[in-house]
Write a protein that holds these residues in place. Structure first.
Motif, PDB file in Angstrom:
ATOM      1  N   TRP A   1       0.818  -1.203   0.000  1.00  0.00           N
ATOM      2  CA  TRP A   1       0.000   0.000   0.000  1.00  0.00           C
ATOM      3  C   TRP A   1       0.857   1.261   0.000  1.00  0.00           C
ATOM      4  CZ3 TRP A   1      -5.362  -0.254  -0.302  1.00  0.00           C
ATOM      5  CH2 TRP A   1      -5.897  -1.541  -0.183  1.00  0.00           C
ATOM      6  N   ALA A   2       2.134   1.124   0.312  1.00  0.00           N
ATOM      7  CA  ALA A   2       3.017   2.288   0.365  1.00  0.00           C
ATOM      8  C   ALA A   2       3.574   2.664  -1.001  1.00  0.00           C
ATOM      9  CB  ALA A   2       4.167   2.025   1.335  1.00  0.00           C
ATOM     10  N   ILE A   3       3.403   1.810  -1.986  1.00  0.00           N
ATOM     11  CA  ILE A   3       3.883   2.104  -3.343  1.00  0.00           C
ATOM     12  C   ILE A   3       2.883   3.039  -4.015  1.00  0.00           C
ATOM     13  CG2 ILE A   3       4.507   1.129  -5.573  1.00  0.00           C
ATOM     14  CD1 ILE A   3       6.432   0.432  -3.319  1.00  0.00           C
ATOM     15  N   LYS A   4       3.341   4.248  -4.338  1.00  0.00           N
ATOM     16  CA  LYS A   4       2.440   5.270  -4.873  1.00  0.00           C
ATOM     17  C   LYS A   4       2.606   5.506  -6.373  1.00  0.00           C
ATOM     18  CE  LYS A   4       0.901   6.047  -0.734  1.00  0.00           C
ATOM     19  NZ  LYS A   4      -0.437   5.534  -0.343  1.00  0.00           N
ATOM     20  N   ASN A   5       3.802   5.277  -6.903  1.00  0.00           N
ATOM     21  CA  ASN A   5       4.075   5.565  -8.315  1.00  0.00           C
ATOM     22  C   ASN A   5       4.881   4.432  -8.925  1.00  0.00           C
ATOM     23  OD1 ASN A   5       4.428   8.387  -6.693  1.00  0.00           O
ATOM     24  ND2 ASN A   5       3.187   8.651  -8.516  1.00  0.00           N
ATOM     25  N   VAL A   6       4.392   3.882 -10.020  1.00  0.00           N
ATOM     26  CA  VAL A   6       5.057   2.772 -10.701  1.00  0.00           C
ATOM     27  C   VAL A   6       5.217   3.131 -12.176  1.00  0.00           C
ATOM     28  CG1 VAL A   6       4.942   0.317 -11.324  1.00  0.00           C
ATOM     29  CG2 VAL A   6       4.028   1.098  -9.115  1.00  0.00           C
ATOM     30  N   LEU A   7       6.357   2.747 -12.743  1.00  0.00           N
ATOM     31  CA  LEU A   7       6.612   2.899 -14.175  1.00  0.00           C
ATOM     32  C   LEU A   7       6.877   1.524 -14.772  1.00  0.00           C
ATOM     33  CD1 LEU A   7       7.325   4.492 -16.787  1.00  0.00           C
ATOM     34  CD2 LEU A   7       9.675   4.668 -15.889  1.00  0.00           C
ATOM     35  N   ASP A   8       6.181   1.240 -15.865  1.00  0.00           N
ATOM     36  CA  ASP A   8       6.462   0.040 -16.660  1.00  0.00           C
ATOM     37  C   ASP A   8       7.001   0.485 -18.007  1.00  0.00           C
ATOM     38  OD1 ASP A   8       6.554  -2.498 -17.797  1.00  0.00           O
ATOM     39  OD2 ASP A   8       4.442  -2.466 -18.375  1.00  0.00           O
TER      40      ASP A   8
ATOM     41  N   PHE B   1      -0.421  -3.216  -6.272  1.00  0.00           N
ATOM     42  CA  PHE B   1      -0.176  -2.057  -5.406  1.00  0.00           C
ATOM     43  C   PHE B   1      -1.382  -1.122  -5.490  1.00  0.00           C
ATOM     44  CE2 PHE B   1       3.945  -3.499  -7.190  1.00  0.00           C
ATOM     45  CZ  PHE B   1       4.396  -4.137  -6.038  1.00  0.00           C
ATOM     46  N   PRO B   2      -2.373  -1.346  -4.619  1.00  0.00           N
ATOM     47  CA  PRO B   2      -3.704  -0.731  -4.788  1.00  0.00           C
ATOM     48  C   PRO B   2      -3.726   0.789  -4.705  1.00  0.00           C
ATOM     49  CG  PRO B   2      -3.775  -2.582  -3.234  1.00  0.00           C
ATOM     50  CD  PRO B   2      -2.336  -2.298  -3.491  1.00  0.00           C
ATOM     51  N   GLU B   3      -2.717   1.415  -4.081  1.00  0.00           N
ATOM     52  CA  GLU B   3      -2.703   2.868  -3.952  1.00  0.00           C
ATOM     53  C   GLU B   3      -1.843   3.541  -5.020  1.00  0.00           C
ATOM     54  OE1 GLU B   3      -4.325   4.969  -1.773  1.00  0.00           O
ATOM     55  OE2 GLU B   3      -5.508   3.178  -1.334  1.00  0.00           O
ATOM     56  N   SER B   4      -1.365   2.769  -5.974  1.00  0.00           N
ATOM     57  CA  SER B   4      -0.393   3.316  -6.926  1.00  0.00           C
ATOM     58  C   SER B   4      -1.053   3.919  -8.158  1.00  0.00           C
ATOM     59  CB  SER B   4       0.576   2.216  -7.379  1.00  0.00           C
ATOM     60  OG  SER B   4      -0.116   1.235  -8.131  1.00  0.00           O
ATOM     61  N   LYS B   5      -0.360   4.908  -8.721  1.00  0.00           N
ATOM     62  CA  LYS B   5      -0.598   5.369 -10.079  1.00  0.00           C
ATOM     63  C   LYS B   5       0.478   4.727 -10.951  1.00  0.00           C
ATOM     64  CE  LYS B   5      -3.850   8.513  -9.210  1.00  0.00           C
ATOM     65  NZ  LYS B   5      -5.205   8.523  -9.818  1.00  0.00           N
ATOM     66  N   VAL B   6       0.097   4.242 -12.130  1.00  0.00           N
ATOM     67  CA  VAL B   6       1.028   3.493 -12.973  1.00  0.00           C
ATOM     68  C   VAL B   6       1.148   4.167 -14.332  1.00  0.00           C
ATOM     69  CG1 VAL B   6       1.536   1.268 -14.056  1.00  0.00           C
ATOM     70  CG2 VAL B   6       0.430   1.340 -11.802  1.00  0.00           C
ATOM     71  N   ASP B   7       2.387   4.454 -14.728  1.00  0.00           N
ATOM     72  CA  ASP B   7       2.682   4.932 -16.073  1.00  0.00           C
ATOM     73  C   ASP B   7       3.184   3.760 -16.906  1.00  0.00           C
ATOM     74  OD1 ASP B   7       1.975   7.491 -15.429  1.00  0.00           O
ATOM     75  OD2 ASP B   7       4.026   8.263 -15.275  1.00  0.00           O
ATOM     76  N   ALA B   8       2.554   3.553 -18.059  1.00  0.00           N
ATOM     77  CA  ALA B   8       2.933   2.473 -18.967  1.00  0.00           C
ATOM     78  C   ALA B   8       3.488   3.102 -20.239  1.00  0.00           C
ATOM     79  CB  ALA B   8       1.734   1.587 -19.287  1.00  0.00           C
ATOM     80  N   VAL B   9       4.779   2.870 -20.502  1.00  0.00           N
ATOM     81  CA  VAL B   9       5.498   3.560 -21.578  1.00  0.00           C
ATOM     82  C   VAL B   9       5.888   2.573 -22.675  1.00  0.00           C
ATOM     83  CG1 VAL B   9       7.703   4.673 -22.133  1.00  0.00           C
ATOM     84  CG2 VAL B   9       6.378   5.449 -20.159  1.00  0.00           C
TER      85      VAL B   9
END
Length: 301
Positions: free
Chosen positions: A129-136, A152-160
Protein backbone atom coordinates in the motif's frame (compact mmCIF):
# COMPACT_ATOMS: atom_id res chain seq x y z
CA UNK A 1 -5.67 -34.55 -45.52
CA UNK A 2 -7.77 -31.73 -44.06
CA UNK A 3 -10.60 -32.50 -46.49
CA UNK A 4 -10.45 -36.13 -45.41
CA UNK A 5 -10.55 -35.07 -41.76
CA UNK A 6 -13.62 -32.94 -42.46
CA UNK A 7 -15.45 -35.98 -43.83
CA UNK A 8 -14.23 -38.70 -41.47
CA UNK A 9 -13.45 -37.24 -38.03
CA UNK A 10 -16.33 -36.53 -35.69
CA UNK A 11 -15.32 -36.18 -32.01
CA UNK A 12 -13.12 -33.94 -29.93
CA UNK A 13 -10.85 -36.96 -29.39
CA UNK A 14 -10.56 -37.39 -33.15
CA UNK A 15 -9.65 -33.73 -33.58
CA UNK A 16 -7.11 -33.81 -30.76
CA UNK A 17 -5.33 -36.77 -32.32
CA UNK A 18 -5.41 -35.13 -35.74
CA UNK A 19 -4.09 -31.80 -34.43
CA UNK A 20 -1.24 -33.38 -32.48
CA UNK A 21 -0.22 -35.45 -35.50
CA UNK A 22 -0.27 -32.45 -37.82
CA UNK A 23 1.56 -30.17 -35.35
CA UNK A 24 4.26 -32.78 -34.83
CA UNK A 25 4.55 -33.44 -38.56
CA UNK A 26 4.92 -29.70 -39.23
CA UNK A 27 7.60 -29.37 -36.52
CA UNK A 28 5.92 -26.37 -34.96
CA UNK A 29 7.68 -24.44 -32.21
CA UNK A 30 5.92 -24.07 -28.87
CA UNK A 31 6.97 -21.28 -26.55
CA UNK A 32 4.06 -18.89 -26.15
CA UNK A 33 2.10 -20.46 -23.31
CA UNK A 34 2.57 -24.16 -24.04
CA UNK A 35 5.64 -26.29 -24.67
CA UNK A 36 4.25 -29.31 -26.55
CA UNK A 37 1.82 -30.27 -29.30
CA UNK A 38 -0.79 -31.85 -27.00
CA UNK A 39 -1.23 -28.81 -24.76
CA UNK A 40 -1.29 -26.48 -27.76
CA UNK A 41 -3.96 -28.57 -29.46
CA UNK A 42 -6.03 -28.78 -26.28
CA UNK A 43 -5.95 -25.02 -25.79
CA UNK A 44 -6.89 -24.22 -29.38
CA UNK A 45 -9.72 -26.77 -29.50
CA UNK A 46 -11.22 -25.75 -26.15
CA UNK A 47 -11.03 -22.07 -27.02
CA UNK A 48 -12.54 -22.59 -30.49
CA UNK A 49 -15.38 -24.70 -29.08
CA UNK A 50 -16.06 -22.18 -26.26
CA UNK A 51 -15.35 -24.80 -23.59
CA UNK A 52 -13.61 -24.34 -20.21
CA UNK A 53 -9.87 -24.18 -20.84
CA UNK A 54 -9.07 -26.49 -17.91
CA UNK A 55 -11.57 -29.28 -18.70
CA UNK A 56 -10.73 -31.32 -21.77
CA UNK A 57 -11.44 -34.88 -20.57
CA UNK A 58 -15.24 -34.61 -20.08
CA UNK A 59 -15.65 -33.53 -23.70
CA UNK A 60 -13.27 -35.92 -25.43
CA UNK A 61 -15.99 -38.17 -26.88
CA UNK A 62 -18.44 -35.36 -27.68
CA UNK A 63 -19.48 -35.29 -31.34
CA UNK A 64 -18.98 -32.04 -33.20
CA UNK A 65 -21.43 -30.30 -35.46
CA UNK A 66 -20.30 -29.65 -39.01
CA UNK A 67 -19.76 -25.95 -38.19
CA UNK A 68 -17.71 -26.82 -35.11
CA UNK A 69 -15.62 -29.28 -37.08
CA UNK A 70 -14.96 -26.64 -39.77
CA UNK A 71 -13.94 -24.08 -37.14
CA UNK A 72 -11.55 -26.49 -35.41
CA UNK A 73 -9.92 -27.59 -38.66
CA UNK A 74 -9.58 -23.96 -39.74
CA UNK A 75 -7.63 -22.98 -36.61
CA UNK A 76 -5.44 -26.11 -36.81
CA UNK A 77 -4.64 -25.38 -40.45
CA UNK A 78 -3.87 -21.70 -39.79
CA UNK A 79 -1.58 -22.54 -36.85
CA UNK A 80 0.48 -24.67 -39.23
CA UNK A 81 0.34 -22.59 -42.40
CA UNK A 82 1.02 -19.18 -40.85
CA UNK A 83 3.22 -20.36 -37.96
CA UNK A 84 1.29 -17.95 -35.76
CA UNK A 85 1.56 -18.29 -31.98
CA UNK A 86 -1.70 -19.63 -30.57
CA UNK A 87 -2.27 -16.36 -28.71
CA UNK A 88 -2.61 -14.50 -32.01
CA UNK A 89 -5.19 -17.03 -33.20
CA UNK A 90 -7.31 -16.66 -30.06
CA UNK A 91 -6.48 -13.00 -29.30
CA UNK A 92 -5.79 -13.81 -25.69
CA UNK A 93 -2.85 -14.58 -23.42
CA UNK A 94 -2.75 -15.50 -19.77
CA UNK A 95 -0.38 -14.55 -16.96
CA UNK A 96 -1.51 -16.65 -14.03
CA UNK A 97 -5.25 -16.08 -13.69
CA UNK A 98 -5.20 -12.80 -15.62
CA UNK A 99 -6.32 -12.69 -19.25
CA UNK A 100 -5.11 -10.07 -21.72
CA UNK A 101 -6.11 -9.21 -25.26
CA UNK A 102 -3.21 -9.59 -27.73
CA UNK A 103 -2.66 -9.43 -31.45
CA UNK A 104 0.33 -9.13 -33.76
CA UNK A 105 0.99 -5.54 -32.71
CA UNK A 106 2.55 -6.77 -29.44
CA UNK A 107 4.67 -9.68 -28.29
CA UNK A 108 2.84 -12.49 -26.52
CA UNK A 109 3.05 -11.88 -22.72
CA UNK A 110 5.41 -14.33 -21.00
CA UNK A 111 7.32 -12.42 -18.34
CA UNK A 112 8.81 -13.86 -15.16
CA UNK A 113 8.09 -10.49 -13.55
CA UNK A 114 4.40 -11.41 -13.60
CA UNK A 115 4.78 -14.07 -10.92
CA UNK A 116 6.81 -11.66 -8.77
CA UNK A 117 4.01 -9.09 -9.04
CA UNK A 118 1.46 -11.73 -8.06
CA UNK A 119 3.46 -11.98 -4.81
CA UNK A 120 3.58 -8.15 -4.53
CA UNK A 121 7.39 -8.36 -4.77
CA UNK A 122 7.63 -9.78 -1.27
CA UNK A 123 9.97 -9.57 0.64
CA UNK A 124 11.52 -6.66 -1.28
CA UNK A 125 8.44 -4.55 -0.69
CA UNK A 126 7.16 -4.70 2.89
CA UNK A 127 3.96 -2.69 2.43
CA UNK A 128 2.27 -2.88 -1.00
CA UNK A 129 0.00 0.00 0.00
CA UNK A 130 3.02 2.29 0.36
CA UNK A 131 3.88 2.10 -3.34
CA UNK A 132 2.44 5.27 -4.87
CA UNK A 133 4.07 5.56 -8.32
CA UNK A 134 5.06 2.77 -10.70
CA UNK A 135 6.61 2.90 -14.17
CA UNK A 136 6.46 0.04 -16.66
CA UNK A 137 8.94 0.62 -19.50
CA UNK A 138 8.34 -1.27 -22.75
CA UNK A 139 4.80 -2.04 -21.66
CA UNK A 140 3.66 -3.76 -24.87
CA UNK A 141 0.17 -5.12 -24.19
CA UNK A 142 0.16 -3.39 -20.81
CA UNK A 143 0.06 -6.69 -18.95
CA UNK A 144 2.78 -5.98 -16.38
CA UNK A 145 1.55 -2.44 -15.82
CA UNK A 146 -1.92 -3.81 -15.09
CA UNK A 147 -0.55 -6.48 -12.76
CA UNK A 148 1.42 -3.76 -10.95
CA UNK A 149 -1.74 -1.68 -10.53
CA UNK A 150 -3.51 -4.71 -9.08
CA UNK A 151 -0.59 -5.58 -6.80
CA UNK A 152 -0.18 -2.06 -5.41
CA UNK A 153 -3.70 -0.73 -4.79
CA UNK A 154 -2.70 2.87 -3.95
CA UNK A 155 -0.39 3.32 -6.93
CA UNK A 156 -0.60 5.37 -10.08
CA UNK A 157 1.03 3.49 -12.97
CA UNK A 158 2.68 4.93 -16.07
CA UNK A 159 2.93 2.47 -18.97
CA UNK A 160 5.50 3.56 -21.58
CA UNK A 161 6.20 2.20 -25.04
CA UNK A 162 7.83 3.38 -28.25
CA UNK A 163 5.12 1.75 -30.39
CA UNK A 164 1.76 3.51 -30.94
CA UNK A 165 0.35 0.14 -32.04
CA UNK A 166 1.37 -1.47 -28.75
CA UNK A 167 -0.21 1.35 -26.76
CA UNK A 168 -3.47 0.84 -28.66
CA UNK A 169 -3.51 -2.78 -27.47
CA UNK A 170 -2.55 -1.71 -23.94
CA UNK A 171 -5.40 0.80 -23.92
CA UNK A 172 -7.89 -1.98 -24.64
CA UNK A 173 -6.54 -4.05 -21.76
CA UNK A 174 -6.53 -1.11 -19.35
CA UNK A 175 -10.17 -0.49 -20.23
CA UNK A 176 -11.00 -4.17 -19.74
CA UNK A 177 -9.60 -4.04 -16.19
CA UNK A 178 -11.30 -0.75 -15.35
CA UNK A 179 -8.01 0.96 -14.53
CA UNK A 180 -8.15 4.07 -16.71
CA UNK A 181 -8.29 6.37 -13.68
CA UNK A 182 -5.04 4.97 -12.26
CA UNK A 183 -2.97 4.39 -15.39
CA UNK A 184 -1.36 6.61 -18.03
CA UNK A 185 -0.27 5.26 -21.40
CA UNK A 186 2.69 7.26 -22.69
CA UNK A 187 4.37 7.18 -26.09
CA UNK A 188 8.07 7.51 -25.33
CA UNK A 189 11.51 6.19 -26.26
CA UNK A 190 12.63 4.98 -22.83
CA UNK A 191 12.59 7.95 -20.41
CA UNK A 192 12.53 10.75 -23.00
CA UNK A 193 8.78 11.33 -22.74
CA UNK A 194 8.62 11.51 -18.93
CA UNK A 195 11.17 14.19 -17.92
CA UNK A 196 11.16 14.95 -14.21
CA UNK A 197 8.92 12.00 -13.28
CA UNK A 198 10.06 9.83 -10.35
CA UNK A 199 8.77 6.50 -9.12
CA UNK A 200 8.88 4.13 -6.17
CA UNK A 201 9.17 1.20 -8.58
CA UNK A 202 10.31 0.81 -12.18
CA UNK A 203 9.72 -2.51 -13.91
CA UNK A 204 10.73 -3.49 -17.41
CA UNK A 205 10.62 -6.53 -19.65
CA UNK A 206 12.57 -4.82 -22.45
CA UNK A 207 13.97 -6.11 -25.74
CA UNK A 208 16.88 -8.42 -24.86
CA UNK A 209 17.46 -10.80 -27.77
CA UNK A 210 21.05 -10.64 -29.04
CA UNK A 211 21.79 -10.34 -32.75
CA UNK A 212 23.09 -13.89 -33.07
CA UNK A 213 19.89 -15.27 -31.54
CA UNK A 214 17.66 -13.02 -33.66
CA UNK A 215 19.17 -14.60 -36.76
CA UNK A 216 17.98 -18.09 -35.80
CA UNK A 217 14.64 -17.41 -34.11
CA UNK A 218 11.86 -19.95 -34.82
CA UNK A 219 9.19 -18.72 -37.24
CA UNK A 220 6.68 -18.28 -34.42
CA UNK A 221 8.89 -15.65 -32.77
CA UNK A 222 9.38 -13.92 -36.11
CA UNK A 223 5.65 -13.21 -36.13
CA UNK A 224 6.17 -10.89 -33.16
CA UNK A 225 7.29 -7.25 -33.52
CA UNK A 226 11.07 -7.16 -33.95
CA UNK A 227 11.13 -3.83 -32.10
CA UNK A 228 10.08 -5.65 -28.94
CA UNK A 229 12.74 -8.37 -29.24
CA UNK A 230 16.05 -7.18 -30.72
CA UNK A 231 18.51 -5.29 -28.53
CA UNK A 232 21.88 -5.12 -30.24
CA UNK A 233 24.85 -7.43 -30.53
CA UNK A 234 24.80 -8.67 -26.93
CA UNK A 235 21.12 -8.09 -26.13
CA UNK A 236 21.90 -5.37 -23.59
CA UNK A 237 21.35 -2.14 -25.54
CA UNK A 238 18.14 -1.20 -23.72
CA UNK A 239 19.37 -2.46 -20.35
CA UNK A 240 22.31 -0.08 -20.63
CA UNK A 241 19.85 2.80 -21.02
CA UNK A 242 17.98 1.63 -17.92
CA UNK A 243 21.11 1.38 -15.81
CA UNK A 244 22.32 4.78 -16.99
CA UNK A 245 19.09 6.74 -16.58
CA UNK A 246 16.89 4.97 -14.02
CA UNK A 247 18.46 6.65 -10.98
CA UNK A 248 17.14 10.00 -12.22
CA UNK A 249 13.60 8.59 -12.19
CA UNK A 250 13.59 6.69 -8.89
CA UNK A 251 12.64 7.99 -5.48
CA UNK A 252 15.04 7.32 -2.56
CA UNK A 253 15.19 3.55 -1.96
CA UNK A 254 13.20 3.06 -5.16
CA UNK A 255 13.49 -0.28 -6.95
CA UNK A 256 14.43 -1.12 -10.52
CA UNK A 257 13.35 -4.62 -11.64
CA UNK A 258 14.34 -5.83 -15.10
CA UNK A 259 14.01 -9.09 -17.03
CA UNK A 260 16.97 -9.92 -19.29
CA UNK A 261 16.37 -13.38 -20.74
CA UNK A 262 19.53 -15.50 -20.86
CA UNK A 263 21.91 -12.55 -20.59
CA UNK A 264 22.97 -12.75 -16.94
CA UNK A 265 26.58 -13.66 -17.71
CA UNK A 266 26.91 -10.90 -20.32
CA UNK A 267 25.38 -8.34 -17.96
CA UNK A 268 27.69 -9.20 -15.07
CA UNK A 269 30.71 -9.02 -17.36
CA UNK A 270 29.58 -5.64 -18.66
CA UNK A 271 28.99 -4.24 -15.14
CA UNK A 272 31.43 -6.14 -12.89
CA UNK A 273 31.21 -3.67 -9.99
CA UNK A 274 27.39 -3.62 -9.82
CA UNK A 275 25.92 -5.93 -7.17
CA UNK A 276 22.81 -7.24 -8.91
CA UNK A 277 20.21 -9.04 -6.81
CA UNK A 278 18.84 -11.96 -8.83
CA UNK A 279 15.23 -12.78 -8.01
CA UNK A 280 13.95 -16.33 -7.67
CA UNK A 281 11.28 -17.30 -10.21
CA UNK A 282 9.80 -20.63 -11.23
CA UNK A 283 12.44 -20.76 -13.99
CA UNK A 284 15.37 -20.02 -11.67
CA UNK A 285 17.37 -17.00 -10.55
CA UNK A 286 19.08 -15.95 -13.79
CA UNK A 287 16.40 -13.95 -15.54
CA UNK A 288 15.27 -10.99 -13.40
CA UNK A 289 17.45 -8.59 -11.45
CA UNK A 290 16.70 -5.98 -8.80
CA UNK A 291 18.64 -2.87 -7.92
CA UNK A 292 17.80 -0.10 -5.46
CA UNK A 293 18.41 3.42 -6.70
CA UNK A 294 21.48 3.67 -4.49
CA UNK A 295 22.94 0.49 -6.04
CA UNK A 296 22.75 1.62 -9.65
CA UNK A 297 26.10 2.11 -11.39
CA UNK A 298 27.39 5.66 -11.76
CA UNK A 299 27.67 6.01 -15.52
CA UNK A 300 28.77 9.08 -17.52
CA UNK A 301 25.97 11.20 -18.97
Amino acid sequence: MFEQAKNELSTVRDMMRFAVSRFTEAELFFGHGTDNAWDEAAYLLLHTLKLPLDRLEPFMDARLTSDERDAVLKVIKRRIAARLPAAYLTNEAWLGDCRFYVDERVIVPRSHIAELLHEQLSPWIDDPWAIKNVLDLCTGSGCLAILAALAFPESKVDAVDLSPDALAVASRNVDDYGLTARMRLILSDAFTGIPGECYDLIISNPPYVKAESMAVLPEEYRREPELALASGVDGLDFVRILLKEAAGHLNPNGLLIVEIGDNRDELERAFPETLFTWLDTSAGDRFVFLLRREELPQLPA
